[in-house]
Motif scaffolding. Structure first.
Motif, PDB file in Angstrom:
ATOM      1  N   VAL A  60      -2.011  -6.185  -1.125  1.00 22.68           N
ATOM      2  CA  VAL A  60      -2.747  -5.089  -0.496  1.00 22.68           C
ATOM      3  C   VAL A  60      -2.392  -4.950   0.983  1.00 22.68           C
ATOM      4  CG1 VAL A  60      -5.061  -4.283   0.119  1.00 22.68           C
ATOM      5  CG2 VAL A  60      -4.643  -5.214  -2.155  1.00 22.68           C
ATOM      6  N   LEU A  61      -2.127  -6.090   1.649  1.00 24.26           N
ATOM      7  CA  LEU A  61      -1.868  -6.044   3.090  1.00 24.26           C
ATOM      8  C   LEU A  61      -0.606  -5.252   3.425  1.00 24.26           C
ATOM      9  CD1 LEU A  61      -2.766  -9.611   4.371  1.00 24.26           C
ATOM     10  CD2 LEU A  61      -4.018  -7.484   4.691  1.00 24.26           C
ATOM     11  N   THR A  62       0.427  -5.360   2.587  1.00 21.79           N
ATOM     12  CA  THR A  62       1.676  -4.680   2.899  1.00 21.79           C
ATOM     13  C   THR A  62       1.851  -3.397   2.095  1.00 21.79           C
ATOM     14  OG1 THR A  62       2.803  -6.024   1.246  1.00 21.79           O
ATOM     15  CG2 THR A  62       2.865  -6.824   3.516  1.00 21.79           C
ATOM     16  N   ALA A  63       0.919  -3.111   1.173  1.00 19.19           N
ATOM     17  CA  ALA A  63       1.072  -1.929   0.320  1.00 19.19           C
ATOM     18  C   ALA A  63       1.010  -0.648   1.147  1.00 19.19           C
ATOM     19  CB  ALA A  63      -0.031  -1.912  -0.741  1.00 19.19           C
ATOM     20  N   SER A  64       1.837   0.347   0.752  1.00 15.29           N
ATOM     21  CA  SER A  64       1.826   1.627   1.455  1.00 15.29           C
ATOM     22  C   SER A  64       0.558   2.401   1.088  1.00 15.29           C
ATOM     23  CB  SER A  64       3.045   2.439   1.048  1.00 15.29           C
ATOM     24  OG  SER A  64       2.947   2.736  -0.326  1.00 15.29           O
ATOM     25  N   GLU A  65       0.286   3.458   1.863  1.00 11.24           N
ATOM     26  CA  GLU A  65      -0.886   4.286   1.562  1.00 11.24           C
ATOM     27  C   GLU A  65      -0.788   4.874   0.155  1.00 11.24           C
ATOM     28  OE1 GLU A  65      -4.137   5.482   2.794  1.00 11.24           O
ATOM     29  OE2 GLU A  65      -3.624   3.453   3.392  1.00 11.24           O
ATOM     30  N   SER A  66       0.422   5.291  -0.257  1.00 10.84           N
ATOM     31  CA  SER A  66       0.527   5.907  -1.577  1.00 10.84           C
ATOM     32  C   SER A  66       0.330   4.859  -2.673  1.00 10.84           C
ATOM     33  CB  SER A  66       1.870   6.624  -1.740  1.00 10.84           C
ATOM     34  OG  SER A  66       2.919   5.690  -1.708  1.00 10.84           O
ATOM     35  N   ALA A  67       0.770   3.630  -2.423  1.00 11.57           N
ATOM     36  CA  ALA A  67       0.514   2.574  -3.406  1.00 11.57           C
ATOM     37  C   ALA A  67      -0.982   2.302  -3.496  1.00 11.57           C
ATOM     38  CB  ALA A  67       1.264   1.302  -3.013  1.00 11.57           C
ATOM     39  N   MET A  68      -1.690   2.347  -2.356  1.00 16.46           N
ATOM     40  CA  MET A  68      -3.137   2.128  -2.357  1.00 16.46           C
ATOM     41  C   MET A  68      -3.863   3.256  -3.074  1.00 16.46           C
ATOM     42  SD  MET A  68      -3.648  -0.781  -1.206  1.00 16.46           S
ATOM     43  CE  MET A  68      -5.410  -0.695  -1.495  1.00 16.46           C
ATOM     44  N   ARG A  69      -3.326   4.476  -2.908  1.00 20.01           N
ATOM     45  CA  ARG A  69      -3.981   5.610  -3.580  1.00 20.01           C
ATOM     46  C   ARG A  69      -3.911   5.470  -5.096  1.00 20.01           C
ATOM     47  NH1 ARG A  69      -5.711  10.370  -1.237  1.00 20.01           N
ATOM     48  NH2 ARG A  69      -5.482  11.258  -3.295  1.00 20.01           N
ATOM     49  N   ILE A 103      -4.286   2.725  -6.579  1.00 18.67           N
ATOM     50  CA  ILE A 103      -5.323   1.746  -6.964  1.00 18.67           C
ATOM     51  C   ILE A 103      -6.708   2.355  -6.792  1.00 18.67           C
ATOM     52  CG2 ILE A 103      -6.366  -0.472  -6.405  1.00 18.67           C
ATOM     53  CD1 ILE A 103      -3.659  -1.434  -5.446  1.00 18.67           C
ATOM     54  N   ARG A 104      -6.950   2.945  -5.612  1.00 20.62           N
ATOM     55  CA  ARG A 104      -8.282   3.468  -5.300  1.00 20.62           C
ATOM     56  C   ARG A 104      -8.686   4.536  -6.315  1.00 20.62           C
ATOM     57  NH1 ARG A 104      -6.532   4.778   0.546  1.00 20.62           N
ATOM     58  NH2 ARG A 104      -6.434   2.676   1.436  1.00 20.62           N
ATOM     59  N   GLY A 105      -9.869   4.395  -6.842  1.00 22.19           N
ATOM     60  CA  GLY A 105     -10.347   5.392  -7.796  1.00 22.19           C
ATOM     61  C   GLY A 105      -9.761   5.143  -9.160  1.00 22.19           C
ATOM     62  N   LYS A 106      -8.409   5.106  -9.251  1.00 23.56           N
ATOM     63  CA  LYS A 106      -7.781   5.001 -10.561  1.00 23.56           C
ATOM     64  C   LYS A 106      -7.983   3.626 -11.195  1.00 23.56           C
ATOM     65  CE  LYS A 106      -3.933   6.159 -13.351  1.00 23.56           C
ATOM     66  NZ  LYS A 106      -4.908   6.262 -14.445  1.00 23.56           N
ATOM     67  N   ARG A 107      -7.616   2.569 -10.462  1.00 10.71           N
ATOM     68  CA  ARG A 107      -7.709   1.233 -11.058  1.00 10.71           C
ATOM     69  C   ARG A 107      -8.931   0.463 -10.579  1.00 10.71           C
ATOM     70  NH1 ARG A 107      -2.249  -1.910 -10.983  1.00 10.71           N
ATOM     71  NH2 ARG A 107      -3.420  -3.060 -12.557  1.00 10.71           N
ATOM     72  N   ALA A 108      -9.479   0.891  -9.448  1.00 10.47           N
ATOM     73  CA  ALA A 108     -10.672   0.236  -8.927  1.00 10.47           C
ATOM     74  C   ALA A 108     -11.603   1.301  -8.361  1.00 10.47           C
ATOM     75  CB  ALA A 108     -10.298  -0.772  -7.847  1.00 10.47           C
ATOM     76  N   GLY A 109     -12.801   1.387  -8.903  1.00  4.94           N
ATOM     77  CA  GLY A 109     -13.761   2.395  -8.452  1.00  4.94           C
ATOM     78  C   GLY A 109     -14.782   1.778  -7.512  1.00  4.94           C
ATOM     79  N   LEU A 110     -15.357   2.618  -6.647  1.00  4.90           N
ATOM     80  CA  LEU A 110     -16.352   2.148  -5.677  1.00  4.90           C
ATOM     81  C   LEU A 110     -17.620   2.980  -5.829  1.00  4.90           C
ATOM     82  CD1 LEU A 110     -16.914   0.396  -3.089  1.00  4.90           C
ATOM     83  CD2 LEU A 110     -15.911   2.251  -1.767  1.00  4.90           C
ATOM     84  N   ILE A 111     -18.731   2.306  -6.072  1.00  2.00           N
ATOM     85  CA  ILE A 111     -20.023   2.996  -6.172  1.00  2.00           C
ATOM     86  C   ILE A 111     -20.847   2.628  -4.954  1.00  2.00           C
ATOM     87  CG2 ILE A 111     -22.156   3.222  -7.498  1.00  2.00           C
ATOM     88  CD1 ILE A 111     -20.572   2.484  -9.966  1.00  2.00           C
TER      89      ILE A 111
END
Lengths: 275, 245
Positions: free
Chosen positions: A73-82, A84-92
Motif C-alpha cells: 500500500v505504501l508504494t502503490a499508485s493512486e490508480s492501484a489504490m482506486r 482496492i478502495r470500494g471494489k475490494r475493500a469497503g468503508l462504512i
C-alpha cells in the motif's frame, strides 16, 4: 485476502513539533472479524484507514510492511489504490446522514456504486440494487430505492450504506463506528445483519468502536488501542481475562445494569502505558 | 418537588408526548429512557420552559408552571445539554460563560462564586480564562455543569449529559453529578438512551416509547428483571446481553 501491518507509524507535523498519532502498530488480518477499540484519539480510525491509504494529506506514514493481499500500500499508485478502495475493500462510516449524497436517491447511489465497479447496463444495475436492498433486509425496496437520504431513518440509512459497500462484492469491510449514531434496538439489528452478510459472503471485517463489550461480543478478536499503540489483544469471550490495566479500567468504569456500583471507579492513567 | 400530570405536547399534527405523568421527590433523581423520537427530550424541554406549547399540569415545589415563566423559575431550574461544544459559546471564555447567569440574576460577589464553582466541579482555576476549544470534552461538560450551578438552582435537567464522552470520562462526570446532588440536595431529571447510565444515577426510571411513558419502574426491579412492558424488557435485554459477553 490478507492484510499485514508491521510497525506502522503515523505522524502529523504541528506548530510545536511532530505529533505521533499511531506508534508502531502491528496487525495481521486473515479471514476473520477483528475489532479495534479505543478512546477518542487513540489512533484506531487512522490505523484502519491506512490500509486504504485514506489519510489526511499532512500525515507522515511509515511502516516496515503495510500490504493488502500482497499489494504494498505504501508504494502503490493512486490508480492501484482506486482498484482496492470500494471494489475490494469497503468503508462504512458512522453517520449515514453525512456519508450519503443528500441530493441523490438511495437507489441511484447504490446503482452508481455497482456500475462503477461491475460495468453493467442501467437496467442490470437497477435489478442488482433491488437485490442488494433486499439483502440488507429492507422490507420495501422499491420505496427505499426512490427515497432521498433525509426521508430515511438512521437505521435505514445505514442499511443503504451497507448495501452500497456490498455492491462491488468486496473481500474486506471496514466499519468505523457503524452503529454509534443508532438506537440500541437498531444497533442490534445492524450488527446482526453485518454478521450474517460477513459469514455468508466470506468477507473479512474490521470493526472500529469505542464500545469494548459490544465489539468483543461481535468479533473473533479485539485489539485494544491506547495513545497510538495496541496495548492488548484478546480473543472473543476473553474479556473477563483482560489483564492490561487500561482494558480493565475501560470495563470497570462503565455503569452496569446487572452489577450496581455505588461509585464508578475512575481510571488512573499510568504514564508507563505510553512507553 | 416536581409533579407532572397528563402532559401532552403537539407539533402541528405530530403528537409527540401523549399524556405522561410522574413525580420526583426533592433531592432525588428521575430517569427517562427511550429511543430517538420517543419524546423523552420533548418532556424535558417543556419542563424547562424551552417549549410553551403543551397542555396538562406541571408543578415545581407546588407552584403550577404556566407558559411564560418568571425569572425566578429560570434561576431555580437549570439545564445541561448533551454536547458541551454546542452549548458553550465558542468565542466566550469560561469566565464569561460563568459570569452570565450571575449578571442575569443580579447576583453579587462574582469573583468568589466563579472560583468556588470551578473547584466544585474539580476544574483547576487556570481554565477560567480559556476558550471551549482549548478544553477536553470532559472539561467542557464540567464547565457546562458549573454554569448550570452558578444561579444556585434546586433542579437540574440533564439531557444526555454523558453521551458525547468516552466511557472513562463518563464515569468522572457521573461521579461528579452524584457528589453535587449529595452536597447541594439537588433534584435531577436525567434523560438518556443508555439504561445502565440512568439506572446508575436514578432510583426510579420511566421508559418512553412513541410519546407514551409505557412503564415507570424502580431501579431495583429493573436490575432484577421485574419489568412489565415488552419495550422495557427489550431494552434491558440489549443492555445486559453486552455486559455478560
Amino acid at each position: 485476502m490478507r492484510v499485514e501491518i508491521e510497525n506502522l507509524t503515523i505522524a502529523f507535523p504541528t506548530a510545536t513539533g511532530i505529533s505521533h498519532a499511531v506508534r508502531g502498530v502491528s496487525l495481521d488480518l486473515g479471514n476473520e472479524k477483528l475489532g479495534i477499540v479505543g478512546e477518542s484519539g487513540s489512533g484506531k480510525s487512522l490505523t484502519a484507514r491506512s490500509i486504504l491509504k485514506l489519510l489526511p494529506r499532512s500525515a507522515q506514514i511509515t511502516a516496515d510492511k503495510l500490504s493488502f493481499d500482497g499489494i504494498d500500500v505504501l508504494t502503490a499508485s493512486e490508480s492501484a489504490m482506486r482498484a482496492i478502495r470500494g471494489k475490494r475493500a469497503g468503508l462504512i462510516l458512522q453517520d449515514p446522514k453525512y456519508s450519503l449524497n443528500p441530493v441523490m436517491t438511495a437507489g441511484d447511489q447504490i446503482a452508481e456504486s455497482w456500475r462503477m465497479h461491475r460495468k453493467g447496463s442501467a437496467r442490470e444495475a437497477r435489478e442488482a440494487t433491488m437485490d442488494l436492498l433486499a439483502q440488507v433486509k429492507i422490507n420495501d425496496p422499491a420505496r427505499v430505492f426512490g427515497a432521498y437520504p433525509h426521508e430515511l431513518s438512521g437505521g435505514m440509512g445505514q442499511r443503504v450504506m451497507i448495501a452500497m459497500m456490498l455492491a462491488p462484492d468486496p473481500e474486506l469491510l471496514i466499519a468505523d463506528e457503524p452503529t454509534s449514531a443508532l438506537d440500541a434496538t437498531v444497533q442490534a439489528e445492524i450488527l446482526r445483519l453485518m454478521e450474517d452478510l460477513v459469514a455468508r459472503r466470506g468477507m473479512s471485517l474490521i470493526l472500529i468502536s469505542h464500545d469494548l463489550p459490544l465489539v468483543s461480543h461481535f468479533c473473533d478478536r479485539v485489539a485494544v488501542m491506547y495513545a497510538g499503540r495496541i496495548v492488548e489483544q484478546l480473543g472473543a469471550g476473553e474479556l473477563a481475562q483482560a489483564h492490561h490495566p487500561y482494558t480493565r479500567g475501560l470495563l470497570d468504569c462503565m455503569p452496569a445494569l446487572s452489577q450496581p456500583k455505588s461509585r464508578l471507579p475512575v481510571m488512573t492513567r499510568d504514564p508507563a502505558w505510553l512507553l | 418537588m416536581i409533579t407532572i400530570e397528563n402532559l401532552h405536547v403537539r407539533f402541528g399534527k405530530v403528537h409527540a408526548v401523549r399524556g405522561i405523568s410522574f413525580t420526583v421527590p426533592a433531592g432525588s433523581s428521575f430517569g427517562i429512557v427511550g429511543e430517538s423520537g420517543s419524546g423523552k427530550s420533548t418532556v424535558l424541554r417543556a419542563l424547562s420552559g424551552l417549549n410553551d406549547d403543551w397542555t396538562g399540569a406541571m408543578r415545581i415545589k407546588g407552584t403550577a408552571l404556566a407558559p411564560g415563566r418568571g425569572k425566578d423559575f429560570f434561576r431555580r431550574v437549570q439545564m445541561v445539554f448533551q454536547d458541551p461544544y454546542g452549548s458553550l459559546h465558542p468565542r466566550q471564555t469560561v469566565d464569561r460563560a460563568l459570569s452570565e447567569p450571575l449578571v442575569v440574576h443580579g447576583m453579587d460577589d462574582h469573583e468568589a462564586r466563579i472560583l468556588r464553582a470551578l473547584s466544585e466541579v474539580a476544574l483547576p482555576a487556570s481554565v477560567r480564562f480559556r476558550y471551549p476549544h482549548q478544553l477536553s470534552g470532559g472539561q467542557r461538560q464540567r464547565v457546562a455543569v458549573a454554569r448550570a450551578l452558578m444561579a444556585e438552582p434546586e433542579v437540574l435537567l440533564l439531557d444526555e449529559p454523558t453521551s458525547a464522552l468516552d466511557v472513562s470520562v463518563q464515569a468522572e462526570v457521573l461521579n461528579l453529578l452524584a457528589d453535587l446532588q449529595e452536597r447541594r440536595g439537588l433534584t435531577y431529571v436525567l434523560v438518556s438512551h443508555n439504561l445502565a447510565v440512568v439506572a446508575h444515577l436514578c432510583p426510579v426510571v420511566g421508559v418512553m416509547q412513541g410519546g407514551e411513558m409505557v412503564e415507570i419502574v424502580s431501579r431495583d426491579d429493573l436490575r432484577a428483571g421485574r419489568t412489565v412492558h415488552p419495550h422495557t424488557t427489550e431494552l434491558r435485554r440489549l443492555s445486559t446481553e453486552l455486559e455478560e459477553a
